[in-house]
Design an enzyme around this catalytic site. Structure first.
Site, PDB file in Angstrom:
ATOM      1  N   SER A   7       0.856  -1.181   0.000  1.00 43.77           N
ATOM      2  CA  SER A   7       0.000   0.000   0.000  1.00 43.77           C
ATOM      3  C   SER A   7       0.891   1.229   0.000  1.00 43.77           C
ATOM      4  CB  SER A   7      -0.901  -0.008   1.241  1.00 43.77           C
ATOM      5  OG  SER A   7      -1.679   1.168   1.292  1.00 43.77           O
ATOM      6  N   HIS A  32      -0.706  -1.084  -4.603  1.00 39.50           N
ATOM      7  CA  HIS A  32      -2.041  -0.597  -4.255  1.00 39.50           C
ATOM      8  C   HIS A  32      -1.984   0.918  -4.040  1.00 39.50           C
ATOM      9  CE1 HIS A  32      -6.126  -1.226  -2.675  1.00 39.50           C
ATOM     10  NE2 HIS A  32      -5.849  -0.306  -1.777  1.00 39.50           N
ATOM     11  N   ASP A  34      -4.158   4.138  -3.023  1.00 40.08           N
ATOM     12  CA  ASP A  34      -5.386   4.638  -2.416  1.00 40.08           C
ATOM     13  C   ASP A  34      -5.617   6.080  -2.851  1.00 40.08           C
ATOM     14  OD1 ASP A  34      -6.365   2.482  -0.710  1.00 40.08           O
ATOM     15  OD2 ASP A  34      -4.488   2.735   0.384  1.00 40.08           O
ATOM     16  N   MET A  36      -8.068   9.191  -2.475  1.00 39.76           N
ATOM     17  CA  MET A  36      -9.097   9.719  -1.587  1.00 39.76           C
ATOM     18  C   MET A  36      -9.418  11.163  -1.939  1.00 39.76           C
ATOM     19  SD  MET A  36      -7.713   8.172   2.025  1.00 39.76           S
ATOM     20  CE  MET A  36      -6.949   6.558   2.116  1.00 39.76           C
ATOM     21  N   HIS A  65      -7.339   2.048  -6.147  1.00 34.95           N
ATOM     22  CA  HIS A  65      -8.516   1.938  -5.286  1.00 34.95           C
ATOM     23  C   HIS A  65      -9.128   3.327  -5.146  1.00 34.95           C
ATOM     24  CE1 HIS A  65     -10.067   0.867  -0.944  1.00 34.95           C
ATOM     25  NE2 HIS A  65     -11.046   1.141  -1.776  1.00 34.95           N
ATOM     26  N   MET A  67     -11.384   5.712  -3.657  1.00 30.35           N
ATOM     27  CA  MET A  67     -12.235   6.027  -2.502  1.00 30.35           C
ATOM     28  C   MET A  67     -12.766   7.440  -2.690  1.00 30.35           C
ATOM     29  SD  MET A  67     -10.256   4.246   0.697  1.00 30.35           S
ATOM     30  CE  MET A  67      -8.594   4.243   0.023  1.00 30.35           C
ATOM     31  N   MET A 136     -12.955  -4.186   2.725  1.00 28.75           N
ATOM     32  CA  MET A 136     -12.298  -3.334   3.710  1.00 28.75           C
ATOM     33  C   MET A 136     -12.452  -3.986   5.084  1.00 28.75           C
ATOM     34  SD  MET A 136     -11.036  -0.903   1.937  1.00 28.75           S
ATOM     35  CE  MET A 136     -10.376  -0.022   3.378  1.00 28.75           C
ATOM     36  N   ASP A 174      -8.109  -5.379   2.736  1.00 29.52           N
ATOM     37  CA  ASP A 174      -7.414  -4.104   2.895  1.00 29.52           C
ATOM     38  C   ASP A 174      -7.745  -3.501   4.254  1.00 29.52           C
ATOM     39  OD1 ASP A 174      -6.255  -1.623   2.640  1.00 29.52           O
ATOM     40  OD2 ASP A 174      -7.459  -0.981   0.927  1.00 29.52           O
TER      41      ASP A 174
END
Length: 229
Positions: A7, A32, A34, A36, A65, A67, A136, A174
């Site tokens: 991550s 990975h 993230d 956001m 990913h 979000m 999650m 995750d």
């Protein structure tokens, strides 16, 4: 063997290029990212420019990913940045099937991410458009949270459904994927491990040493007992 996905929100942000190169040498299966937006989750992290910059330094799969609210608006942006896989939250889009299909239309793997309290039933009518499901195991937004124990059963239920329906869908977990939780998430049916501060990015260990130990731990769980030299 479970797949290891560092991550990168947990990596040294000032030296991401170096971290990716070092992790590549130690053999990881995907990265990975993230993403956001400060609205769907209370934090801001990575964007397409960062992904595009790192893309030229690795051929390893880039797992993005999202979000963010209305992720369908940004599929093209992240596909063009170099994503190989994109997951979107079922809670963040009204037209989930359409969004997943748009990811596949770009030749990418399409994933559905589910918050801990979101039921698996939201997947009932998109099974034929899903390549992987991101469960999650903490509430999304920040690293270093405690694992939510009830998600163990959720992993098991999802695995049972996939097997019963004879689907080719992987389960990614995750959130606080640590040495304590890894054995049980694998036992319950997880395939892909998003590894952050709980198992890979350690203040007291180099990336190389932490990754070597993680590989050895996973090998011991599968009975291979391989030890990296």
């Amino acid at each position: 063997m479970a797949k290891i996905g560092p991550s990168l929100m947990c990596a040294d942000m000032g030296n991401l290029e170096d971290s990716v190169k070092r992790l590549d040498k130690g053999k990881v299966d995907f990265y990975h990212f993230d993403v956001m937006d400060g609205t769907f989750v209370p934090n801001f992290t990575m964007g397409p420019d960062m992904i595009k910059t790192l893309r030229s330094h690795s051929t390893t799969l880039f797992d993005v990913h999202l979000m963010i609210k209305e992720p369908e608006r940004y599929i093209e942006l992240f596909a063009d940045a170099g994503a190989d896989m994109i997951s979107v939250h079922a809670e963040a889009t009204i037209h989930l099937q359409r969004t997943l299909q748009s990811i596949r239309n770009r030749g990418l793997k399409a994933g559905v991410a589910l918050n801990p309290s979101t039921p698996l039933s939201v997947l009932d009518y998109v099974w034929d458009t899903v390549d992987y499901v991101v469960l999650m195991t903490v509430n999304p937004g920040f690293a270093g949270q405690k694992f939510i124990p009830l998600t163990f059963e959720k992993i098991a239920q999802l695995k049972e459904t996939i097997v019963q329906k004879e689907l080719d869908i992987e389960i990614q977990v995750d959130g606080n994927i640590s040495y304590d939780t890894i054995p049980k998430v694998l036992e319950k049916g997880a395939d892909m491990l998003v590894c952050g501060t709980s198992s890979l990015f350690k203040k007291d260990k180099s990336l190389e040493k932490a990754l070597e130990e993680l590989h050895s731990f996973l090998d011991s769980l599968t009975g291979k007992n391989k030890v990296n030299s």
